[in-house]
Design a protein around this motif. Structure first.
Motif, PDB file in Angstrom:
ATOM      1  N   ALA A   7      57.098  71.643  49.776  1.00 53.50           N
ATOM      2  CA  ALA A   7      58.234  70.782  50.123  1.00 53.50           C
ATOM      3  C   ALA A   7      59.200  70.662  48.960  1.00 53.50           C
ATOM      4  O   ALA A   7      60.431  70.652  49.144  1.00 53.50           O
ATOM      5  CB  ALA A   7      57.735  69.400  50.542  1.00 53.50           C
ATOM      6  N   GLU A   8      58.668  70.607  47.743  1.00 52.22           N
ATOM      7  CA  GLU A   8      59.522  70.456  46.569  1.00 52.22           C
ATOM      8  C   GLU A   8      60.334  71.721  46.296  1.00 52.22           C
ATOM      9  O   GLU A   8      61.521  71.648  45.945  1.00 52.22           O
ATOM     10  CB  GLU A   8      58.663  70.092  45.348  1.00 52.22           C
ATOM     11  CG  GLU A   8      58.086  68.696  45.394  1.00 52.22           C
ATOM     12  CD  GLU A   8      56.823  68.572  46.236  1.00 52.22           C
ATOM     13  OE1 GLU A   8      56.273  67.456  46.326  1.00 52.22           O
ATOM     14  OE2 GLU A   8      56.359  69.600  46.799  1.00 52.22           O
ATOM     15  N   VAL A   9      59.703  72.886  46.447  1.00 50.02           N
ATOM     16  CA  VAL A   9      60.434  74.140  46.261  1.00 50.02           C
ATOM     17  C   VAL A   9      61.516  74.283  47.324  1.00 50.02           C
ATOM     18  O   VAL A   9      62.655  74.703  47.039  1.00 50.02           O
ATOM     19  CB  VAL A   9      59.470  75.342  46.275  1.00 50.02           C
ATOM     20  CG1 VAL A   9      60.239  76.658  46.379  1.00 50.02           C
ATOM     21  CG2 VAL A   9      58.613  75.340  45.008  1.00 50.02           C
ATOM     22  N   ARG A  10      61.181  73.917  48.546  1.00 50.20           N
ATOM     23  CA  ARG A  10      62.175  73.974  49.621  1.00 50.20           C
ATOM     24  C   ARG A  10      63.341  73.017  49.348  1.00 50.20           C
ATOM     25  O   ARG A  10      64.512  73.381  49.514  1.00 50.20           O
ATOM     26  CB  ARG A  10      61.517  73.646  50.954  1.00 50.20           C
ATOM     27  CG  ARG A  10      62.458  73.754  52.157  1.00 50.20           C
ATOM     28  CD  ARG A  10      61.692  73.698  53.467  1.00 50.20           C
ATOM     29  NE  ARG A  10      60.891  72.482  53.591  1.00 50.20           N
ATOM     30  CZ  ARG A  10      59.556  72.450  53.525  1.00 50.20           C
ATOM     31  NH1 ARG A  10      58.867  73.559  53.308  1.00 50.20           N
ATOM     32  NH2 ARG A  10      58.904  71.312  53.653  1.00 50.20           N
ATOM     33  N   ALA A  11      63.032  71.805  48.896  1.00 46.97           N
ATOM     34  CA  ALA A  11      64.083  70.833  48.591  1.00 46.97           C
ATOM     35  C   ALA A  11      64.977  71.320  47.459  1.00 46.97           C
ATOM     36  O   ALA A  11      66.204  71.139  47.496  1.00 46.97           O
ATOM     37  CB  ALA A  11      63.464  69.485  48.227  1.00 46.97           C
ATOM     38  N   PHE A  12      64.368  71.972  46.482  1.00 40.96           N
ATOM     39  CA  PHE A  12      65.191  72.497  45.381  1.00 40.96           C
ATOM     40  C   PHE A  12      66.094  73.606  45.884  1.00 40.96           C
ATOM     41  O   PHE A  12      67.297  73.640  45.566  1.00 40.96           O
ATOM     42  CB  PHE A  12      64.321  73.005  44.236  1.00 40.96           C
ATOM     43  CG  PHE A  12      65.127  73.366  43.023  1.00 40.96           C
ATOM     44  CD1 PHE A  12      65.405  72.415  42.052  1.00 40.96           C
ATOM     45  CD2 PHE A  12      65.642  74.649  42.859  1.00 40.96           C
ATOM     46  CE1 PHE A  12      66.188  72.726  40.941  1.00 40.96           C
ATOM     47  CE2 PHE A  12      66.430  74.968  41.757  1.00 40.96           C
ATOM     48  CZ  PHE A  12      66.703  74.003  40.802  1.00 40.96           C
ATOM     49  N   GLY A  13      65.536  74.521  46.649  1.00 39.15           N
ATOM     50  CA  GLY A  13      66.322  75.660  47.115  1.00 39.15           C
ATOM     51  C   GLY A  13      67.443  75.271  48.052  1.00 39.15           C
ATOM     52  O   GLY A  13      68.541  75.854  48.003  1.00 39.15           O
ATOM     53  N   GLU A  14      67.200  74.279  48.907  1.00 33.07           N
ATOM     54  CA  GLU A  14      68.184  73.927  49.924  1.00 33.07           C
ATOM     55  C   GLU A  14      69.175  72.860  49.474  1.00 33.07           C
ATOM     56  O   GLU A  14      70.315  72.839  49.961  1.00 33.07           O
ATOM     57  CB  GLU A  14      67.457  73.437  51.184  1.00 33.07           C
ATOM     58  CG  GLU A  14      66.616  74.516  51.853  1.00 33.07           C
ATOM     59  CD  GLU A  14      65.848  73.990  53.057  1.00 33.07           C
ATOM     60  OE1 GLU A  14      65.910  72.755  53.315  1.00 33.07           O
ATOM     61  OE2 GLU A  14      65.177  74.796  53.738  1.00 33.07           O
ATOM     62  N   VAL A  15      68.768  71.977  48.552  1.00 30.73           N
ATOM     63  CA  VAL A  15      69.625  70.831  48.218  1.00 30.73           C
ATOM     64  C   VAL A  15      69.857  70.680  46.717  1.00 30.73           C
ATOM     65  O   VAL A  15      70.998  70.645  46.252  1.00 30.73           O
ATOM     66  CB  VAL A  15      69.028  69.524  48.781  1.00 30.73           C
ATOM     67  CG1 VAL A  15      69.891  68.325  48.385  1.00 30.73           C
ATOM     68  CG2 VAL A  15      68.886  69.609  50.293  1.00 30.73           C
ATOM     69  N   VAL A  16      68.768  70.567  45.950  1.00 33.59           N
ATOM     70  CA  VAL A  16      68.909  70.226  44.526  1.00 33.59           C
ATOM     71  C   VAL A  16      69.601  71.344  43.752  1.00 33.59           C
ATOM     72  O   VAL A  16      70.566  71.107  43.011  1.00 33.59           O
ATOM     73  CB  VAL A  16      67.542  69.894  43.904  1.00 33.59           C
ATOM     74  CG1 VAL A  16      67.711  69.552  42.416  1.00 33.59           C
ATOM     75  CG2 VAL A  16      66.874  68.738  44.648  1.00 33.59           C
TER      76      VAL A  16
END
Length: 338
Positions: free
Chosen positions: A320-329
């Motif tokens: 979830a954290e990698v996905r959040a970084f790639g898509e938003v952060v």
């Protein structure tokens, strides 16, 4: 914004040994594709998987990210072994291998050994810098030599959260990996300890490469509070993991918790203040905003994302954290010129 923030912000992430090595290597590639700049693997022998073997597998699936143990220790691995392993990873990923060491936590605990004393850590870090730099060092009166080593050397970083280890990093290491939160007063206080150590050794504090460990919990407000108001494992509040020094740095942020506090006694308002001072918690958008604010307030140049976890979830991959970084952060950082 401080001068340190004029360069691009580099962001790495912790990937635990929670899957077979081929799967870990593939996940490291996903992290790279998401825009992350580094991957740190906990050196936990009791998993039955070797951190340096994992880094070697990751080297074959990535092209850009820095690769390092996060962290290794100086108790269960001899410095000559650590240097040889780091050099070997560098041969697979030239210029991308780094070494991060600490007195020891879970691996040392599981091996039934005491953590290294600061003086021993000092001796080993100096030996490691010699081996990975000039290829020579001395330890315990015995000469050490590393025949093959990284062409450009390899940085030796010390993980530190308490004042004395921060000062030791300033004295002897190439870099410091600091767990002190994100509040500007906390970061400033920690930096002063690094500077004290550097000046004591006649070094320029600006030469010590700084990376902030940034706890990272993606979710809603209730989920963020749950970490602050919860336990890492029985008898150890989450905020005292991996070190009770976390409470010291929260004190610099104006948040006072008793050393023997009970997580149930932390009210929601205090939990919200702790979350803001300590790391990135909340929606992906809120996490991006908080990281950008930390960049502005502290001149942060390197961050190591430490996905929030408990003992029961220590080895879950941070999907979830990698996905959040790639898509938003990550996109938010790029849009802000970081």
């Amino acid at each position: 914004m401080s001068p340190a923030a004029s360069s691009r912000l580099e962001v790495g992430i912790r990937i635990p040994l929670g899957a077979p090595l081929p799967e870990l290597a593939a996940f490291a590639a996903e992290a790279e594709q998401a825009g992350l700049d580094g991957v740190g693997v906990p050196d936990h022998h009791h998993t039955g998987r070797d951190a340096f073997m994992a880094l070697a597998a990751m080297a074959g699936r990535t092209e850009r990210v820095r690769l390092f143990p996060a962290t290794s220790n100086v108790v269960t691995r001899h410095p000559l072994v650590l240097a040889a392993l780091t050099s070997s990873v560098d041969e697979l990923a030239p210029g991308r291998a780094e070494l991060t060491v600490a007195p020891g936590f879970l691996s040392v605990e599981k091996a039934g050994e005491p953590r290294a004393r600061r003086e021993r850590l000092r001796q080993v870090v100096l030996a490691l810098r010699g081996l990975l730099g000039e290829g020579r060092a001395e330890l315990d009166g015995h000469p050490l030599e590393l025949f093959n080593r990284p062409a450009g050397g390899s940085r030796v970083t010390v993980l530190a959260s308490g004042p004395r280890l921060l000062e030791l990093a300033g004295e002897v290491a190439d870099g410091v990996l600091m767990l002190v939160g994100l509040h500007p007063e906390s970061v400033a206080a920690a930096r002063e300890h690094v500077a004290i150590g550097a000046r004591r050794a006649g070094r320029d504090p600006a030469e010590i490469e700084e990376t902030l460990i940034v706890p990272f919990g993606v979710g809603d407000a209730a989920g963020a509070r749950a970490w602050i108001q919860g336990w890492f494992r029985p008898g150890q509040p989450w905020l005292r993991y991996p070190s009770a020094s976390n409470l010291r740095w929260l004190g610099h942020a104006g948040i006072t918790l008793d050393p023997d506090y009970h997580p149930d006694d932390v009210d929601d308002a205090t939990a919200d203040r702790v979350a803001d001072a300590f790391g990135l918690f909340g929606s992906a958008e809120a996490c991006a905003e908080r990281l950008l604010r930390a960049r502005e307030e502290t001149g942060l140049s390197r961050a190591f994302l430490f996905p929030a976890h408990s003992w029961d979830t220590t080895y879950h991959l941070p999907r979830a954290e990698v996905r959040a970084f790639g898509e938003v952060v990550g996109p938010a950082l790029r849009a802000a010129g970081c």
